[in-house]
Design a protein around this motif. Structure first.
Motif, PDB file in Angstrom:
ATOM      1  N   ALA A 183       0.356  -1.626   0.176  1.00  0.00           N
ATOM      2  CA  ALA A 183      -0.249  -0.102   0.062  1.00  0.00           C
ATOM      3  C   ALA A 183       1.245   1.506  -0.073  1.00  0.00           C
ATOM      4  O   ALA A 183       0.340   2.367  -0.235  1.00  0.00           O
ATOM      5  CB  ALA A 183      -1.040  -0.422   1.200  1.00  0.00           C
ATOM      6  N   TYR A 184       2.375   1.289   0.763  1.00  0.00           N
ATOM      7  CA  TYR A 184       3.407   2.311   0.756  1.00  0.00           C
ATOM      8  C   TYR A 184       3.264   2.587  -0.552  1.00  0.00           C
ATOM      9  O   TYR A 184       3.586   3.876  -1.016  1.00  0.00           O
ATOM     10  CB  TYR A 184       4.260   2.126   1.849  1.00  0.00           C
ATOM     11  CG  TYR A 184       5.260   2.939   1.774  1.00  0.00           C
ATOM     12  CD1 TYR A 184       5.153   4.194   2.683  1.00  0.00           C
ATOM     13  CD2 TYR A 184       5.998   3.064   0.770  1.00  0.00           C
ATOM     14  CE1 TYR A 184       5.664   5.581   2.519  1.00  0.00           C
ATOM     15  CE2 TYR A 184       6.768   4.183   1.098  1.00  0.00           C
ATOM     16  CZ  TYR A 184       6.908   5.516   1.673  1.00  0.00           C
ATOM     17  OH  TYR A 184       7.720   6.566   1.809  1.00  0.00           O
ATOM     18  N   GLN A 185       3.973   1.884  -1.314  1.00  0.00           N
ATOM     19  CA  GLN A 185       4.623   1.409  -2.921  1.00  0.00           C
ATOM     20  C   GLN A 185       3.645   2.232  -4.150  1.00  0.00           C
ATOM     21  O   GLN A 185       3.077   3.444  -4.901  1.00  0.00           O
ATOM     22  CB  GLN A 185       4.869   0.767  -3.002  1.00  0.00           C
ATOM     23  CG  GLN A 185       6.605   0.087  -1.924  1.00  0.00           C
ATOM     24  CD  GLN A 185       6.844  -1.201  -2.600  1.00  0.00           C
ATOM     25  OE1 GLN A 185       6.180  -1.834  -3.656  1.00  0.00           O
ATOM     26  NE2 GLN A 185       7.731  -1.400  -2.025  1.00  0.00           N
ATOM     27  N   ALA A 186       2.422   1.921  -4.076  1.00  0.00           N
ATOM     28  CA  ALA A 186       1.239   2.733  -4.117  1.00  0.00           C
ATOM     29  C   ALA A 186       0.617   3.592  -4.242  1.00  0.00           C
ATOM     30  O   ALA A 186       0.434   4.529  -5.301  1.00  0.00           O
ATOM     31  CB  ALA A 186      -0.037   1.386  -4.562  1.00  0.00           C
ATOM     32  N   LEU A 187       0.455   3.782  -3.242  1.00  0.00           N
ATOM     33  CA  LEU A 187       0.054   5.416  -2.681  1.00  0.00           C
ATOM     34  C   LEU A 187       1.199   6.120  -3.212  1.00  0.00           C
ATOM     35  O   LEU A 187       1.125   7.153  -3.600  1.00  0.00           O
ATOM     36  CB  LEU A 187      -0.220   5.655  -0.957  1.00  0.00           C
ATOM     37  CG  LEU A 187      -1.481   4.273  -0.580  1.00  0.00           C
ATOM     38  CD1 LEU A 187      -1.729   4.695   0.701  1.00  0.00           C
ATOM     39  CD2 LEU A 187      -2.917   5.478  -1.474  1.00  0.00           C
ATOM     40  N   ARG A 188       2.586   6.072  -2.460  1.00  0.00           N
ATOM     41  CA  ARG A 188       3.732   6.661  -3.109  1.00  0.00           C
ATOM     42  C   ARG A 188       3.754   6.674  -4.941  1.00  0.00           C
ATOM     43  O   ARG A 188       3.525   8.088  -5.053  1.00  0.00           O
ATOM     44  CB  ARG A 188       5.599   6.308  -2.715  1.00  0.00           C
ATOM     45  CG  ARG A 188       6.394   6.797  -2.586  1.00  0.00           C
ATOM     46  CD  ARG A 188       7.559   5.933  -2.491  1.00  0.00           C
ATOM     47  NE  ARG A 188       7.503   4.947  -3.806  1.00  0.00           N
ATOM     48  CZ  ARG A 188       8.967   4.203  -3.210  1.00  0.00           C
ATOM     49  NH1 ARG A 188       9.176   3.960  -2.142  1.00  0.00           N
ATOM     50  NH2 ARG A 188       8.147   2.822  -4.336  1.00  0.00           N
ATOM     51  N   ASP A 189       4.005   5.779  -5.669  1.00  0.00           N
ATOM     52  CA  ASP A 189       4.211   5.812  -7.225  1.00  0.00           C
ATOM     53  C   ASP A 189       2.580   6.555  -7.208  1.00  0.00           C
ATOM     54  O   ASP A 189       2.491   6.481  -8.539  1.00  0.00           O
ATOM     55  CB  ASP A 189       4.516   4.942  -7.040  1.00  0.00           C
ATOM     56  CG  ASP A 189       6.286   3.729  -6.907  1.00  0.00           C
ATOM     57  OD1 ASP A 189       6.566   5.226  -6.154  1.00  0.00           O
ATOM     58  OD2 ASP A 189       5.939   3.106  -6.254  1.00  0.00           O
ATOM     59  N   GLN A 215      -0.123  10.237   7.204  1.00  0.00           N
ATOM     60  CA  GLN A 215       0.520  10.509   8.285  1.00  0.00           C
ATOM     61  C   GLN A 215       1.767  10.457   8.391  1.00  0.00           C
ATOM     62  O   GLN A 215       2.557  11.349   9.168  1.00  0.00           O
ATOM     63  CB  GLN A 215       0.351   9.700   9.418  1.00  0.00           C
ATOM     64  CG  GLN A 215       0.375  10.280  11.574  1.00  0.00           C
ATOM     65  CD  GLN A 215       0.051   9.868  11.939  1.00  0.00           C
ATOM     66  OE1 GLN A 215       0.351   8.398  12.595  1.00  0.00           O
ATOM     67  NE2 GLN A 215      -1.501   8.959  12.407  1.00  0.00           N
ATOM     68  N   VAL A 216       2.511   9.597   7.710  1.00  0.00           N
ATOM     69  CA  VAL A 216       3.933   8.573   7.779  1.00  0.00           C
ATOM     70  C   VAL A 216       4.604  10.235   6.432  1.00  0.00           C
ATOM     71  O   VAL A 216       6.187  10.471   7.328  1.00  0.00           O
ATOM     72  CB  VAL A 216       4.222   7.697   7.790  1.00  0.00           C
ATOM     73  CG1 VAL A 216       5.487   7.634   7.372  1.00  0.00           C
ATOM     74  CG2 VAL A 216       3.732   6.592   8.832  1.00  0.00           C
ATOM     75  N   PRO A 246       9.990   3.906   6.476  1.00  0.00           N
ATOM     76  CA  PRO A 246       8.395   4.326   6.233  1.00  0.00           C
ATOM     77  C   PRO A 246       7.814   3.384   6.744  1.00  0.00           C
ATOM     78  O   PRO A 246       6.557   3.737   7.155  1.00  0.00           O
ATOM     79  CB  PRO A 246       8.476   5.329   4.854  1.00  0.00           C
ATOM     80  CG  PRO A 246       9.317   5.558   4.623  1.00  0.00           C
ATOM     81  CD  PRO A 246      10.984   4.483   5.176  1.00  0.00           C
ATOM     82  N   ALA A 247       7.674   2.408   5.732  1.00  0.00           N
ATOM     83  CA  ALA A 247       7.033   0.873   5.777  1.00  0.00           C
ATOM     84  C   ALA A 247       6.324   0.639   6.619  1.00  0.00           C
ATOM     85  O   ALA A 247       5.779   0.581   6.755  1.00  0.00           O
ATOM     86  CB  ALA A 247       6.995  -0.150   4.795  1.00  0.00           C
ATOM     87  N   ASP A 248       7.955   0.450   7.406  1.00  0.00           N
ATOM     88  CA  ASP A 248       7.232   0.194   9.099  1.00  0.00           C
ATOM     89  C   ASP A 248       6.527   1.237  10.142  1.00  0.00           C
ATOM     90  O   ASP A 248       6.030   0.271  10.900  1.00  0.00           O
ATOM     91  CB  ASP A 248       8.519  -0.197   9.840  1.00  0.00           C
ATOM     92  CG  ASP A 248       8.443  -1.032  11.313  1.00  0.00           C
ATOM     93  OD1 ASP A 248       8.289  -2.173  11.230  1.00  0.00           O
ATOM     94  OD2 ASP A 248       9.144   0.076  12.102  1.00  0.00           O
TER      95      ASP A 248
END
Length: 259
Positions: free
Chosen positions: A165-171, A192-193, A201-203
């Motif tokens: 999810a982090y990578q999808a939202l970032r990219d 938030q992060v 960041p993912a952690d």
């Protein structure tokens, strides 16, 4: 004894009778020894210990779970409440003392992580411990119908759902199928992060997701009254894949006296 060509057997003599008597005595001794060993083993095993009473306060439930995690970490497992007697006892009804919302990750099974057994926990699992109407309703079930005094939201190290999810939202690249629904559920933690700098960041997002989810359940219109009167605690926690230890992030109930 056989004579060559005759095929006849010699009559029993003193030597043969002595040999047979010795064999009978040896067999009897072996049987007696096996019987004695079985009896001693049964005596040592004894009946299964009675199950400990279920905790009925948030403090006692939290302490029971954390003690179980301590046994998991140190490999001093008791495997409680896991026998046919316990199964039969619960056949008609149940009253679990904890509800755990965790990720779907195969390495984080709550019943093992907290060394619990049959009838001890309600367990809900979703990618990244994401909330939705069905998951929220499932979490509410124990406290609202069975008086379950503790909810634990359990995130974990190296969460694949959170990382994706982090990578999808970032990219800005949506995930395929209904995986995107998980991404959207985790968006508040990402936002938030993303406003801060983090070594991992993912952690950090996984930890933020736990806290946000615990806060949302704590403020839930149906659960908040139970929290306000001290009948329910909602704890955010984080599991280390490396050590097996559960770290409390927020909401730990304060011990107020004997439980």
């Amino acid at each position: 004894m056989r004579h060559h060509g005759g095929g006849t057997r010699a009559a029993d003599g003193p030597e043969r009778r002595a040999l047979l008597a010795g064999a009978v005595s040896l067999a009897a001794a072996c049987l007696a020894g096996c019987s004695s060993a079985d009896t001693n083993q049964s005596r040592q095993a004894g009946p299964a210990p009675a199950a400990a009473p279920q905790p009925r306060t948030p403090e006692a439930a939290y302490e029971r779970l954390m003690a179980g995690n301590g046994r998991w970490v140190t490999n001093a497992l008791r495997h409680p409440d896991r026998d046919p007697t316990r199964r039969q006892l619960l056949a008609a009804s149940q009253q679990p003392y904890g509800a755990v919302l965790s990720c779907i990750d195969s390495r984080v099974p709550p019943e093992l992580v907290f060394d619990t057994g049959l009838g001890d926990l309600f367990v809900m699992r979703s990618g990244g411990a994401a909330l939705g109407p069905v998951i929220t309703g499932s979490v509410e079930y124990g406290p609202m119908t069975s008086g379950t005094p503790l909810i634990v939201v359990l995130g974990h190290q190296r969460c694949g759902a959170v990382s994706a999810a982090y990578q999808a939202l970032r990219d800005g690249r949506p995930l395929p199928g209904n995986l995107q629904a998980i991404t959207e559920a985790l968006r508040p933690a990402y936002e938030q992060v993303s406003e801060e700098r983090h070594a991992d960041p993912a952690d950090s997002m996984a930890r933020a997701q736990v806290k946000l989810t615990a806060n949302a359940l704590r403020d839930n219109q149906d659960l908040a009254p139970l929290v306000a009167k001290g009948a329910l605690a909602v704890v955010g926690a984080y599991y280390s894949l490396d050590t097996g230890e559960v770290e409390t992030l927020n909401g730990a109930p304060a011990r107020t006296g004997p439980q």
